[in-house]
Scaffold this motif. Structure first.
Motif, PDB file in Angstrom:
ATOM      1  N   GLU A  65      36.247 -22.061 -38.199  1.00  3.25           N
ATOM      2  CA  GLU A  65      35.329 -22.625 -37.207  1.00  3.25           C
ATOM      3  C   GLU A  65      34.121 -21.714 -37.124  1.00  3.25           C
ATOM      4  O   GLU A  65      34.234 -20.494 -37.253  1.00  3.25           O
ATOM      5  N   GLY A  66      32.941 -22.257 -36.898  1.00  5.03           N
ATOM      6  CA  GLY A  66      31.734 -21.448 -36.865  1.00  5.03           C
ATOM      7  C   GLY A  66      30.882 -21.753 -35.660  1.00  5.03           C
ATOM      8  O   GLY A  66      31.124 -22.701 -34.909  1.00  5.03           O
ATOM      9  N   VAL A  67      29.841 -20.954 -35.518  1.00  2.43           N
ATOM     10  CA  VAL A  67      28.881 -21.106 -34.434  1.00  2.43           C
ATOM     11  C   VAL A  67      27.490 -21.177 -35.050  1.00  2.43           C
ATOM     12  O   VAL A  67      27.188 -20.460 -36.010  1.00  2.43           O
ATOM     13  N   GLY A  68      26.656 -22.027 -34.510  1.00  5.53           N
ATOM     14  CA  GLY A  68      25.293 -22.123 -34.984  1.00  5.53           C
ATOM     15  C   GLY A  68      25.234 -22.675 -36.400  1.00  5.53           C
ATOM     16  O   GLY A  68      25.833 -23.697 -36.735  1.00  5.53           O
ATOM     17  N   HIS A 115      26.748 -12.298 -38.922  1.00  5.38           N
ATOM     18  CA  HIS A 115      26.791 -13.008 -40.207  1.00  5.38           C
ATOM     19  C   HIS A 115      27.826 -12.399 -41.154  1.00  5.38           C
ATOM     20  O   HIS A 115      28.464 -13.126 -41.931  1.00  5.38           O
ATOM     21  N   TYR A 138      34.169 -28.496 -45.128  1.00  8.16           N
ATOM     22  CA  TYR A 138      35.312 -29.345 -44.794  1.00  8.16           C
ATOM     23  C   TYR A 138      35.150 -30.736 -45.394  1.00  8.16           C
ATOM     24  O   TYR A 138      36.071 -31.272 -46.012  1.00  8.16           O
ATOM     25  N   TRP A 143      26.522 -21.435 -39.038  1.00 10.23           N
ATOM     26  CA  TRP A 143      27.838 -21.370 -39.699  1.00 10.23           C
ATOM     27  C   TRP A 143      28.694 -22.576 -39.356  1.00 10.23           C
ATOM     28  O   TRP A 143      29.540 -22.996 -40.151  1.00 10.23           O
ATOM     29  N   SER A 144      28.472 -23.166 -38.191  1.00 11.81           N
ATOM     30  CA  SER A 144      29.203 -24.391 -37.862  1.00 11.81           C
ATOM     31  C   SER A 144      28.841 -25.509 -38.849  1.00 11.81           C
ATOM     32  O   SER A 144      29.700 -26.259 -39.316  1.00 11.81           O
ATOM     33  N   GLU A 145      27.523 -25.591 -39.193  1.00  8.35           N
ATOM     34  CA  GLU A 145      27.092 -26.601 -40.163  1.00  8.35           C
ATOM     35  C   GLU A 145      27.653 -26.305 -41.557  1.00  8.35           C
ATOM     36  O   GLU A 145      28.078 -27.212 -42.276  1.00  8.35           O
ATOM     37  N   PHE A 176      30.448 -24.614 -42.407  1.00  5.82           N
ATOM     38  CA  PHE A 176      31.889 -24.896 -42.477  1.00  5.82           C
ATOM     39  C   PHE A 176      32.172 -26.402 -42.364  1.00  5.82           C
ATOM     40  O   PHE A 176      33.126 -26.910 -42.958  1.00  5.82           O
ATOM     41  N   SER A 177      31.326 -27.085 -41.590  1.00  7.74           N
ATOM     42  CA  SER A 177      31.495 -28.529 -41.489  1.00  7.74           C
ATOM     43  C   SER A 177      31.235 -29.188 -42.847  1.00  7.74           C
ATOM     44  O   SER A 177      31.971 -30.097 -43.271  1.00  7.74           O
ATOM     45  N   TYR A 212      31.261 -13.844 -40.448  1.00  5.49           N
ATOM     46  CA  TYR A 212      31.459 -15.193 -41.000  1.00  5.49           C
ATOM     47  C   TYR A 212      31.467 -15.203 -42.535  1.00  5.49           C
ATOM     48  O   TYR A 212      32.159 -16.019 -43.157  1.00  5.49           O
TER      49      TYR A 212
END
Length: 445
Positions: A74-77, A53, A87, A79-81, A83-84, A56
């Motif tokens: 770009e993120g994972v888990g 964490h 954006y 963090w993907s949500e 960063f999305s 990120y």
């Protein structure tokens, strides 16, 4: 929005599930192997999760320093949500800003295309924006003069006095010093407590047409004066001739001709006076005017005009004003003669001249036929008549109140009218305090 997953749930639930899973694994290791093994596993797992964490969070902090849609990490888990969402939010903000900028530019182009000049000023009259027409009208340059005080750039005394007066009910018409051939009408609209819009209209052609009209009326009236005087003279001579008395029909016809010629002569005189008033912004001669004496004189003339048909009274404060006595006498006399004409026999007319801290007020109150509300705004227009047939019967020219308005404007005064049909009228001429020479009030006996 309905159907859209809650951000808090989508982020926290997976994290809580991972922590719970790690806890379960740590407990199982402690049960099957050793408590120490379980604790070591739990600490190492939490350390890895924290490092994950922190990495990120560092990426997020770097992006927030220089946010751009192209550099969203770009993120994972979870963090993907995150960063999305960043954006999409940043893209939506960019689109909104672009639409706002396009709308603002379209609005500026629209405003710039208008034939009127527009200047946006703040409470200190500093220029915030202006269109090209205003630049031409007032000699401004938005690039060089933005932020400067408007009255420091347009130094015409009338314009400066108008902009600093705070009273914008009536527009100002003036000729800029940088372009004296141009006549501008200036209107101020206060649309915010700290901002105003200054509108400028080119009225050069209108002023030129008005000047031509005034010159035409003045010239025609001047040329008509001499022949009308001659005609009136001959008609009076014929009426006084011995043979006129012996022929009632002929005398009646001569009397009608004399009345109409006299009415036309009064109309010509009123037109000449109105043209002279319109061609001069202020009185040519200003003197000390004894208002109490003037009111007494107007009362005596009213009694003669009334011929005993009305009850007349007056009261006047002993005060002097600065102005043109002839013009004031003409204007106030018009108010008095109108009251006589339009008050039936047996009615009452009261003349008053009062003074207080606001200035002086001359009022004529009558119990005449009154005026309907829809006619009040147009009464001072030339040739405007409430009842054309009644005006012809009373011998009015339709120019009296127009003359009153122009005389009062030349004395920085104003006219107010209170009236109800069938219940009489009150016409009041208000002179400002600056016109008073003796503000002390002494009631006349």
């Amino acid at each position: 929005m309905a159907g859209k997953p809650n951000l808090r749930v989508s982020l926290l639930l997976p994290a809580l599930l991972r922590i719970c899973a790690l806890g379960v694994v740590a407990v199982l290791l402690g049960v099957f192997f050793d408590t120490t093994v379980g604790l070591v596993f739990a600490v190492l797992a939490l350390a890895v999760l924290l490092a994950f964490h922190l990495v990120y969070l560092s990426l997020l902090a770097d992006w927030l320093e220089r946010p751009a849609i192209e550099t969203v990490p770009e993120g994972v888990g979870a963090w993907s949500e995150v960063f999305s969402r960043l954006y999409r939010a940043h893209r939506s903000s960019q689109l909104s800003e672009r639409r706002l900028a396009e709308n603002e530019e379209r609005f500026r182009r629209t405003i710039s295309a208008l034939p009127e000049g527009i200047v946006l000023v703040d409470a200190a009259l500093q220029i915030e924006w202006c269109n090209p027409v205003a630049e031409r009208h007032l000699g401004l340059s938005l690039r060089n003069d933005g932020g400067l005080r408007l009255t420091n750039l347009v130094r015409d005394p009338a314009f400066v006095a108008f902009m600093t007066s705070g009273s914008f009910e009536q527009p100002l018409v003036f000729r800029p010093l940088n372009s004296p051939a141009l006549a501008l009408s200036v209107t101020v609209i206060e649309f915010e407590p700290a901002r105003s819009i200054v509108l400028t209209y080119d009225v050069t052609q209108t002023e030129r047409v008005d000047a031509m009209r005034r010159d035409f009326v003045a010239n025609v009236s001047h040329e008509l004066r001499t022949p009308l005087t001659v005609v009136n003279g001959f008609l009076e001579m014929l009426l006084d001739a011995p043979d006129a008395a012996g022929d009632p029909v002929r005398r009646h016809h001569l009397q009608l001709m004399h009345e109409q010629a006299s009415r036309m002569h009064r109309l010509v005189e009123d037109l000449l006076m109105l043209s002279r008033l319109e061609s001069q912004e202020s009185a040519v001669v200003e003197e000390d005017v004894d208002m109490a004496a003037l009111v007494r004189e107007l009362t005596d003339e009213a009694r003669a005009l009334s011929g005993g048909r009305h009850s007349l009274g007056y009261e006047a404060d002993e005060t002097h004003v600065r102005g043109s006595r002839d013009e004031l006498r003409s204007a106030l006399g018009n108010l008095v003669s109108n009251a006589i004409r339009y008050t039936p026999a047996g009615g009452s007319i009261q003349l008053r001249w009062t003074v207080d801290q606001r200035g002086g007020a001359f009022s004529v109150e009558d119990t005449g036929i009154g005026i309907a509300p829809e006619h009040l705004p147009r009464l001072t227009e030339r040739f405007y008549r409430v009842d054309k047939s009644r005006s012809r019967e009373t011998g009015g020219t339709g120019l009296g109140l127009a003359i009153v308005k122009h005389v009062l404007l030349r004395h920085q005064a104003r006219l107010t009218i209170e009236s109800q049909a069938g219940q009489g009228s009150t016409f009041t001429a208000w002179l400002p305090d600056s016109r008073l020479i003796q503000p002390e009030i002494t009631r006349a006996a």
